[in-house]
Write a protein that holds these residues in place. Sequence first.
Motif, mmCIF file in Angstrom:
data_model
loop_
_atom_site.group_PDB
_atom_site.id
_atom_site.type_symbol
_atom_site.label_atom_id
_atom_site.label_comp_id
_atom_site.label_asym_id
_atom_site.label_seq_id
_atom_site.Cartn_x
_atom_site.Cartn_y
_atom_site.Cartn_z
ATOM 1 N N ALA A 69 11.073 -0.792 -4.327
ATOM 2 C CA ALA A 69 12.518 -0.541 -4.372
ATOM 3 C C ALA A 69 13.252 -1.265 -3.250
ATOM 4 C CB ALA A 69 12.789 0.963 -4.282
ATOM 5 N N ALA A 70 12.540 -1.535 -2.157
ATOM 6 C CA ALA A 70 13.142 -2.225 -1.010
ATOM 7 C C ALA A 70 13.007 -3.742 -1.119
ATOM 8 C CB ALA A 70 12.512 -1.728 0.286
ATOM 9 N N CYS B 17 -1.573 2.492 -0.506
ATOM 10 C CA CYS B 17 -0.398 2.014 0.225
ATOM 11 C C CYS B 17 0.105 3.166 1.076
ATOM 12 C CB CYS B 17 0.676 1.549 -0.750
ATOM 13 S SG CYS B 17 2.218 1.021 0.038
ATOM 14 N N GLU B 18 0.347 2.902 2.345
ATOM 15 C CA GLU B 18 0.833 3.956 3.236
ATOM 16 C C GLU B 18 1.896 3.388 4.159
ATOM 17 O OE1 GLU B 18 -0.727 7.056 6.715
ATOM 18 O OE2 GLU B 18 -2.183 5.863 5.592
ATOM 19 N N VAL B 19 3.015 4.066 4.231
ATOM 20 C CA VAL B 19 4.099 3.719 5.147
ATOM 21 C C VAL B 19 4.152 4.797 6.223
ATOM 22 C CG1 VAL B 19 6.577 3.328 5.405
ATOM 23 C CG2 VAL B 19 5.409 2.591 3.302
ATOM 24 N N SER B 20 4.022 4.414 7.470
ATOM 25 C CA SER B 20 4.065 5.394 8.555
ATOM 26 C C SER B 20 5.383 6.155 8.515
ATOM 27 C CB SER B 20 3.930 4.691 9.900
ATOM 28 O OG SER B 20 4.258 5.582 10.957
ATOM 29 N N PRO B 21 5.336 7.488 8.741
ATOM 30 C CA PRO B 21 6.591 8.258 8.809
ATOM 31 C C PRO B 21 7.520 7.747 9.906
ATOM 32 C CG PRO B 21 4.699 9.732 8.647
ATOM 33 C CD PRO B 21 4.157 8.357 8.893
ATOM 34 N N GLU C 154 14.062 4.941 3.258
ATOM 35 C CA GLU C 154 15.121 4.248 3.997
ATOM 36 C C GLU C 154 14.502 3.294 5.023
ATOM 37 O OE1 GLU C 154 13.743 6.824 7.092
ATOM 38 O OE2 GLU C 154 13.990 7.177 4.951
ATOM 39 N N ASN C 155 15.288 2.336 5.491
ATOM 40 C CA ASN C 155 14.865 1.496 6.627
ATOM 41 C C ASN C 155 13.805 0.461 6.267
ATOM 42 O OD1 ASN C 155 15.185 0.905 9.429
ATOM 43 N ND2 ASN C 155 13.231 1.902 9.868
ATOM 44 N N LEU C 156 13.517 0.279 4.963
ATOM 45 C CA LEU C 156 12.417 -0.619 4.586
ATOM 46 C C LEU C 156 12.846 -2.013 4.154
ATOM 47 C CD1 LEU C 156 9.904 1.629 2.574
ATOM 48 C CD2 LEU C 156 9.559 0.565 4.813
ATOM 49 N N SER C 157 14.067 -2.153 3.617
ATOM 50 C CA SER C 157 14.440 -3.442 3.023
ATOM 51 C C SER C 157 14.392 -4.580 4.036
ATOM 52 C CB SER C 157 15.831 -3.349 2.385
ATOM 53 O OG SER C 157 16.800 -2.966 3.330
ATOM 54 N N ARG C 158 14.790 -4.317 5.272
ATOM 55 C CA ARG C 158 14.788 -5.394 6.275
ATOM 56 C C ARG C 158 13.371 -5.793 6.678
ATOM 57 N NH1 ARG C 158 14.190 -3.225 11.424
ATOM 58 N NH2 ARG C 158 14.321 -0.950 11.540
ATOM 59 N N ILE C 159 12.410 -4.978 6.295
ATOM 60 C CA ILE C 159 11.022 -5.260 6.662
ATOM 61 C C ILE C 159 10.273 -5.918 5.507
ATOM 62 C CG2 ILE C 159 8.855 -4.225 7.446
ATOM 63 C CD1 ILE C 159 10.775 -1.783 8.242
ATOM 64 N N VAL C 160 10.512 -5.454 4.282
ATOM 65 C CA VAL C 160 9.681 -5.901 3.158
ATOM 66 C C VAL C 160 10.419 -6.767 2.133
ATOM 67 C CG1 VAL C 160 8.276 -3.820 3.396
ATOM 68 C CG2 VAL C 160 10.130 -3.854 1.709
ATOM 69 N N ASP C 161 11.745 -6.813 2.198
ATOM 70 C CA ASP C 161 12.511 -7.529 1.174
ATOM 71 C C ASP C 161 12.080 -8.997 1.070
ATOM 72 O OD1 ASP C 161 14.367 -8.007 -0.792
ATOM 73 O OD2 ASP C 161 16.039 -8.314 0.600
ATOM 74 N N GLY C 162 11.704 -9.379 -0.146
ATOM 75 C CA GLY C 162 11.313 -10.764 -0.405
ATOM 76 C C GLY C 162 9.903 -11.123 0.035
ATOM 77 N N LYS C 163 9.148 -10.129 0.501
ATOM 78 C CA LYS C 163 7.788 -10.391 0.986
ATOM 79 C C LYS C 163 6.744 -9.878 -0.004
ATOM 80 C CE LYS C 163 9.140 -10.244 5.865
ATOM 81 N NZ LYS C 163 8.943 -9.585 7.178
ATOM 82 N N SER C 164 5.598 -10.521 0.012
ATOM 83 C CA SER C 164 4.480 -10.114 -0.854
ATOM 84 C C SER C 164 3.382 -9.495 -0.004
ATOM 85 C CB SER C 164 3.927 -11.325 -1.610
ATOM 86 O OG SER C 164 4.933 -11.890 -2.430
ATOM 87 N N THR D 259 -0.620 -7.473 -0.124
ATOM 88 C CA THR D 259 -1.838 -7.195 -0.874
ATOM 89 C C THR D 259 -2.361 -5.812 -0.486
ATOM 90 O OG1 THR D 259 -2.404 -9.545 -0.906
ATOM 91 C CG2 THR D 259 -4.178 -7.988 -1.400
ATOM 92 N N LEU D 260 -2.659 -5.015 -1.482
ATOM 93 C CA LEU D 260 -3.231 -3.696 -1.227
ATOM 94 C C LEU D 260 -4.699 -3.827 -0.853
ATOM 95 C CD1 LEU D 260 -1.663 -1.749 -4.236
ATOM 96 C CD2 LEU D 260 -0.916 -1.684 -1.864
ATOM 97 N N PRO D 261 -5.240 -2.920 -0.018
ATOM 98 C CA PRO D 261 -4.566 -1.786 0.626
ATOM 99 C C PRO D 261 -3.591 -2.235 1.713
ATOM 100 C CG PRO D 261 -6.836 -1.939 1.391
ATOM 101 C CD PRO D 261 -6.693 -2.955 0.303
ATOM 102 N N LEU D 262 -2.503 -1.490 1.874
ATOM 103 C CA LEU D 262 -1.427 -1.837 2.805
ATOM 104 C C LEU D 262 -1.051 -0.630 3.649
ATOM 105 C CD1 LEU D 262 0.958 -3.718 3.765
ATOM 106 C CD2 LEU D 262 2.273 -2.705 1.888
ATOM 107 N N TYR D 263 -0.957 -0.849 4.948
ATOM 108 C CA TYR D 263 -0.480 0.198 5.854
ATOM 109 C C TYR D 263 0.617 -0.393 6.718
ATOM 110 C CZ TYR D 263 -0.443 3.649 9.662
ATOM 111 O OH TYR D 263 -0.058 4.573 10.606
ATOM 112 N N LEU D 264 1.844 0.076 6.524
ATOM 113 C CA LEU D 264 2.984 -0.366 7.319
ATOM 114 C C LEU D 264 3.186 0.610 8.473
ATOM 115 C CD1 LEU D 264 5.644 -1.362 4.629
ATOM 116 C CD2 LEU D 264 4.314 -2.895 6.072
#
Length: 473
Positions: free
Chosen positions: A419-420, A430-434, A441-451, A453-458
Motif C-alpha cells: 500500500a505504501a 514480512c515484518e515491520v518493526s513497531p 503509516e510512515n512507510l511510503s518514504r521508505i519503501v515507495d518505488g522499491k523492490s 525479496t522475502l523474508p523481509l524485516y524493516l
Amino acid sequence: SSGINAEWPLRPGDEEHKDKLHKDISLIDFEQHLSNFRKCAVQLNNKSAKEDDLLPLPSDSCKSVFNSPIDNERWTKLGLKEISDGRVALLLLAGGQGTRLGVSYPKGMYNVGLLSGKCLYQLQAERIRRQEDWAKEVYGSSKPIQWYIMTSDHTRGATLNYFKENNWFGLCEQNVTFFEQEMIPCISNEGKIILSSKHSISRAPGGNGDLYRALGQSKIIDDMLKKNIRSVHVYCVDNILVKIPDPLFIGCCLERESDCGAKVVSKAHPTEAVGVICICNGKVKVVEYSEISTETAHLTGDNGKLLFSQGNICNHYFTTSFLRKVIENHADDLAFHIAKKKIPTVDDEGKAFVPDKPNGIKMERFVFDVFEFADRFLALEVNRSEEFSPLKNGPGTGKCCPETCREDLSSLHQKWVKAAGGSLSGEGLCEVSPLVSSAGENLSRIVDGKSFTLPLYLDLTETGKTNGFHSKL
C-alpha cells in the motif's frame, strides 16, 4: 456454611504448616466468600440469557472503520491529539500463564517465531513508543503514554523481572505501573474451600473483571485522575495484532462522547465460538455463543447481514470518570461466571492428587460485564485481518497458535508495504518493526518505488535517522 474441605490429625513437625494454613485462612473474607458462592449457586440454577430478551445493538451505538476514510482520518487526528496532550493510558490485562502454549512463564513473554524474535510484551512496548512519536510528528510534541499492567500472583514476579532485564523495552520506568488482580479461593461442588496442600488454600485469579476492584484497591484510578488521564484503552495480552493505543478508536469514542466502547469484528460464520455484544434484558451485554440457539445465530436483518454478528475481542475504551463510577457503585454488582474444573487438591491423608473429574468451581468476573452501566456505549467494527489474531493454543494446533499469529502479522505487514508503494517477491515472512510503523503509516518514504525479496524485516538502524531503514534477516 462454608469451610475447609479436609481435616486430619496433627503430626510431629506439622506446627509450622498449621501456622501457615492459619495465616492463609485469615486472609479470606468469609462474608464476601459466602456472598460470592450464593450468587454462583443462583447462576448455576438459572440460564443467563433468554432468547426472547435478545436484541441487536441500536444503529446509533455502532460505528465502523469500513464506512468512511474521512471519518477514520478525523478520528485518528482526535486520538493523536489526546495522546499528545498526555490524556491517554493503556491498561494491559496480563494475568494469564502460557500453560496452554506449553510453557510455564507468562503469556506476554512468548515469542511466536517472528524474524525479530520479539515477544508480545516487546511488540506492545514498541507500539507505545511509536504512537508517542506519531503524535509528536502531527502536533509538535507529545507527553508520555501511561501503561498500567494488571498481573496475577502467577505472573507478577516473572513479568516485572522480564521488564527490568530488558530495560523496560525503551520506555521510561516511571510510565509503567504494575498492579495485581485478586486470587479467589477455589470452591468444591459442595461449597467448601479446597486445599492445594496440607497447609495452603487453592486459589485462582478472579478473572479479568477483577480489574475494577483492583483499580480501586491499588489506587490506580487515583493515579490516573492525578495525571489528568481521560481515555483508557484496555486490552488482553494475547492479541498479536492489537493496535495500542489506537488513536482512531480513541478519537471515535471522544467524538461520540462515549464513556464506554468496544471494538468488534463481524463473526466469520453464524455459529462462530465468540461472545456477541447485544442488548439483553434491555442492557448492553456480551452473550456467550453457547447461550444463543443456532436458529437465532442465523437471523439476518433487512440488509442480509447477521443480526447478532458483533464479536467481542476484549479491546475496550473507558473514560476515567466511567471507571470511577463503576469502582464506587458497581464493583460488587458484576456477575460471576462459573467454570467447573479438575482442581488439584489433597486427600484425607493430606496427600496431593489431581481428580479425574471436576471436583469444584472457579469463579471469574469478566471485564466486559460493566457495559450495562454505560450511559453512551459505542461498538466500533474493525477489520479482523488487521486487528485480531489471538494466541490461545500451542504450536501445531492450527488455530489461534504461534503459526497463525506469525502468518497473520506477516500478511498485514506485506499489505502495508504494498500500500505504501513497495513491491515484494519470493516467499517467507514480512515484518515491520513497531518503531517504524504501528498502523502502516510512515512507510511510503521508505519503501515507495522499491523492490524487496522475502523474508523481509524493516527495522530502525542503530542511528535511528529518518532515512535509516534497512531490511535484515
